[in-house]
Motif scaffolding. Structure first.
Motif, PDB file in Angstrom:
ATOM      1  N   ALA A 242       0.847  -1.192   0.000  1.00 22.39           N
ATOM      2  CA  ALA A 242       0.000   0.000   0.000  1.00 22.39           C
ATOM      3  C   ALA A 242       0.879   1.237   0.000  1.00 22.39           C
ATOM      4  N   ASP A 243       0.327   2.364  -0.421  1.00 21.37           N
ATOM      5  CA  ASP A 243       1.114   3.591  -0.399  1.00 21.37           C
ATOM      6  C   ASP A 243       1.226   4.115   1.031  1.00 21.37           C
ATOM      7  N   ARG A 244       1.857   5.253   1.206  1.00 21.54           N
ATOM      8  CA  ARG A 244       2.137   5.776   2.543  1.00 21.54           C
ATOM      9  C   ARG A 244       0.866   6.048   3.345  1.00 21.54           C
ATOM     10  N   ASP A 245      -0.261   6.245   2.655  1.00 22.74           N
ATOM     11  CA  ASP A 245      -1.530   6.524   3.324  1.00 22.74           C
ATOM     12  C   ASP A 245      -2.397   5.278   3.506  1.00 22.74           C
ATOM     13  N   GLY A 246      -1.826   4.113   3.198  1.00 21.82           N
ATOM     14  CA  GLY A 246      -2.564   2.874   3.376  1.00 21.82           C
ATOM     15  C   GLY A 246      -3.505   2.526   2.237  1.00 21.82           C
ATOM     16  N   HIS A 247      -3.379   3.231   1.101  1.00 21.98           N
ATOM     17  CA  HIS A 247      -4.231   2.962  -0.054  1.00 21.98           C
ATOM     18  C   HIS A 247      -3.606   1.887  -0.941  1.00 21.98           C
ATOM     19  N   PHE A 248      -4.436   1.057  -1.533  1.00 21.08           N
ATOM     20  CA  PHE A 248      -3.988   0.159  -2.597  1.00 21.08           C
ATOM     21  C   PHE A 248      -4.048   0.965  -3.891  1.00 21.08           C
ATOM     22  N   GLU A 249      -2.899   1.259  -4.459  1.00 25.31           N
ATOM     23  CA  GLU A 249      -2.865   2.073  -5.673  1.00 25.31           C
ATOM     24  C   GLU A 249      -2.210   1.350  -6.835  1.00 25.31           C
ATOM     25  N   THR A 250      -1.889   0.083  -6.654  1.00 24.04           N
ATOM     26  CA  THR A 250      -1.343  -0.749  -7.734  1.00 24.04           C
ATOM     27  C   THR A 250      -2.101  -2.074  -7.733  1.00 24.04           C
ATOM     28  N   GLU A 251      -1.985  -2.816  -8.819  1.00 18.70           N
ATOM     29  CA  GLU A 251      -2.617  -4.131  -8.896  1.00 18.70           C
ATOM     30  C   GLU A 251      -2.113  -5.009  -7.755  1.00 18.70           C
ATOM     31  N   GLN A 252      -3.024  -5.741  -7.126  1.00 15.81           N
ATOM     32  CA  GLN A 252      -2.686  -6.645  -6.026  1.00 15.81           C
ATOM     33  C   GLN A 252      -3.111  -8.054  -6.441  1.00 15.81           C
ATOM     34  N   GLU A 253      -2.220  -8.728  -7.135  1.00 19.20           N
ATOM     35  CA  GLU A 253      -2.566 -10.012  -7.749  1.00 19.20           C
ATOM     36  C   GLU A 253      -3.038 -11.037  -6.714  1.00 19.20           C
ATOM     37  N   GLY A 254      -2.275 -11.178  -5.612  1.00 21.64           N
ATOM     38  CA  GLY A 254      -2.645 -12.154  -4.601  1.00 21.64           C
ATOM     39  C   GLY A 254      -3.977 -11.838  -3.947  1.00 21.64           C
ATOM     40  N   TRP A 255      -4.193 -10.544  -3.664  1.00 20.93           N
ATOM     41  CA  TRP A 255      -5.440 -10.115  -3.033  1.00 20.93           C
ATOM     42  C   TRP A 255      -6.636 -10.373  -3.955  1.00 20.93           C
ATOM     43  N   SER A 256      -6.504  -9.984  -5.218  1.00 23.91           N
ATOM     44  CA  SER A 256      -7.586 -10.172  -6.177  1.00 23.91           C
ATOM     45  C   SER A 256      -7.888 -11.651  -6.392  1.00 23.91           C
TER      46      SER A 256
END
Length: 202
Positions: free
Chosen positions: A91-105
């Protein structure tokens, strides 16, 4: 039965704990020379040495060495957790998912559009969601390691108990630049603990 339950709880944690501790230590080492360099910019240049007695070149070399070590540990850590069965995410510095998350998806069935930002929290069980959100906010504010347990919805709609841990990755200036961590399915352990607890109560 109590002894068996205690054995379950003492099960060793995953091997990436050591790499996480190394991350924290190296991140602090990288931050200190950079912070010293920032202070030097605002001090009268009356000496060729820093307040710590180091020449500027030595301090810069120290910062570069610490940064290189941090990057090496970063690469090792990512390789290690990728090799586990855990859901690895960043996640970015603010805790956001801002890139593809293959394992999560793959696990939750969420598309990138659905998990982006704080959308990933929609996959957390409703009864655990607000507590998880509060704990994330506290970790972000403190820049401290985040650790919790909650239930996460699998793509088939079933909720699985997860152990979650996230580490703040810091840049040379000591500021958090991203968070990285795994969600580990502990459903089997929870089932065993619950059965043993029921047996102990009989």
């Amino acid at each position: 039965m109590t002894t068996a339950l205690a054995h379950i709880k003492r099960r060793p944690q995953l091997n990436f704990e050591k790499e996480q501790r190394a991350f924290v230590k190296c991140g602090k080492l990288a931050a200190k020379p950079a912070q010293a360099a920032t202070r030097r910019k605002h001090m009268p240049q009356t000496s060729t040495t820093s307040p710590t007695g180091q020449a500027p070149a030595a301090a810069d070399n120290s910062a570069r060495d610490a940064s290189a070590e941090l990057r090496a540990i970063d690469a090792r850590f990512r390789s290690l957790i990728t090799a586990t069965s855990a859901i690895v995410w960043s996640a970015d510095r603010d805790g956001h998912f801002e890139t593809e998350q293959e394992g999560w998806s793959s696990f939750t069935g969420q598309s990138f559009a659905q998990l982006r930002g704080y959308g990933y929290l929609d996959a957390v069980h409703p009864d655990d969601r607000e507590r998880t959100r509060t704990e994330i906010a506290a970790a972000l504010a403190q820049g401290a390691m985040f650790e919790t347990e909650h239930r996460l919805r699998r793509a088939d709609g079933q909720y699985r108990h997860m152990h979650v841990r996230a580490l703040a990755i810091r840049g040379d200036d000591g500021e958090v630049r991203e968070w990285i961590g795994p969600n580990t399915d502990i459903g089997q352990r929870k089932d065993v603990e619950q059965r043993l607890t029921l047996l102990d109560a009989m």
